[in-house]
Motif scaffolding. Sequence first.
Motif, short mmCIF file in Angstrom:
data_model
loop_
_atom_site.label_atom_id
_atom_site.label_comp_id
_atom_site.label_asym_id
_atom_site.label_seq_id
_atom_site.Cartn_x
_atom_site.Cartn_y
_atom_site.Cartn_z
N HIS A 49 0.80 -1.22 0.00
CA HIS A 49 0.00 0.00 0.00
C HIS A 49 0.85 1.28 0.00
CE1 HIS A 49 -3.60 -2.34 0.37
NE2 HIS A 49 -4.32 -1.25 0.39
N SER B 56 0.13 3.99 1.50
CA SER B 56 0.16 4.62 2.82
C SER B 56 -0.30 3.62 3.88
CB SER B 56 -0.75 5.86 2.85
OG SER B 56 -2.11 5.50 2.67
N VAL B 57 0.25 3.77 5.08
CA VAL B 57 -0.14 2.96 6.23
C VAL B 57 -0.34 3.89 7.41
CG1 VAL B 57 0.52 1.09 7.80
CG2 VAL B 57 1.11 0.93 5.38
N SER C 190 -7.46 5.05 7.50
CA SER C 190 -6.61 5.21 6.32
C SER C 190 -7.43 4.81 5.10
CB SER C 190 -5.35 4.33 6.45
OG SER C 190 -4.43 4.60 5.41
N LEU D 180 -7.98 2.17 1.89
CA LEU D 180 -7.73 0.81 1.45
C LEU D 180 -8.40 0.63 0.09
CD1 LEU D 180 -6.43 -1.80 2.73
CD2 LEU D 180 -8.73 -2.45 3.41
N GLN E 116 -4.99 2.16 -4.09
CA GLN E 116 -3.97 2.42 -3.08
C GLN E 116 -2.80 1.46 -3.17
OE1 GLN E 116 -4.68 5.25 -1.49
NE2 GLN E 116 -6.53 5.14 -2.74
N SER F 232 -3.32 -1.25 5.20
CA SER F 232 -3.20 0.21 5.28
C SER F 232 -3.35 0.70 6.71
CB SER F 232 -4.25 0.89 4.39
OG SER F 232 -5.55 0.74 4.94
#
Length: 298
Positions: A94, A96-97, A218, A220, A224, A256
Amino acid sequence: MDRIIDSVDRHGVRWVGIVQGKGASATVWQVEDAESSQALAVRFMRSKQSWEHFKSNLSLVAVPLEALSLMTFNVPLRPVRDAVCMVSGFGYTHRSVNGLPMPQRSSPDWYYKGNGKGLVAASRAIKSPCHASGAGIEIEYACVYLIDDCRNPRYIGYTLAVDFSDPVLRHTQPGLAGLSKLRNTALCHELVIAEPPRYSVVRSSIVRRGETVWDKQSLLGLDQLMFAKRELEALLFQHEELCEPGTVHYVLLGASLSTDKDAFELQHGDVIRASSQEDGLQLSNLFEDEVVRQSCNC
């Protein structure tokens, strides 16, 4: 979007249903002559029809939405024999996490999480074994596949998953990182018969003794991912050893949300909650540490 559910009613009778819509506006249909969600999915796969065409030939009986509150849910498509089920996942996929950007990678990680024995239904307890070093979760989408009679993977649908693992073992003994993933995987009781959304806001929280002690959200979804879903499928299913006819694969697409990224560790009695806004999928699982359970004969 249609969703398959597999449940047992208050009289102990197992039945398979189709849920249309979400929330209070959803409608529920019982599928007659379907002994399990796996059996229904096999019929769908072998029909080689679109889901809509296949569904139009099913015998459906309307069920009041409130009847679901009296049901005990099974993991969708879980086989009777754990050995013909495989749970695995991809990591570092992903962008971003926990809402923070992740560095671009040239390839993902892959890990094996076990067979069907490790699957946990949406409202049941996630358990940490006595030999564990730690406990953490990640929130992901899980895609479900059936291997057909010609050894080809057939995508059936997706659901929301809690990927439970042992981050302490992974960090202190990197060579045993694969073993850290041999832990429970909790799945929402609804399997959505569609591709995962391009994006969805997902949220997870940990409630400890009535207070929220960890809460994150976040994005998902397919947009992503650093890697296309078809790329991940090709990486996995190019291996003939994984394509035995009749095998059910639960494949996690990557997280994420992660407690480990915040250095947060679960404690016995915590309640894990997760939800996905776009499709309305949600889970709530109690966390049990077997060391604590055995010490107090719980």
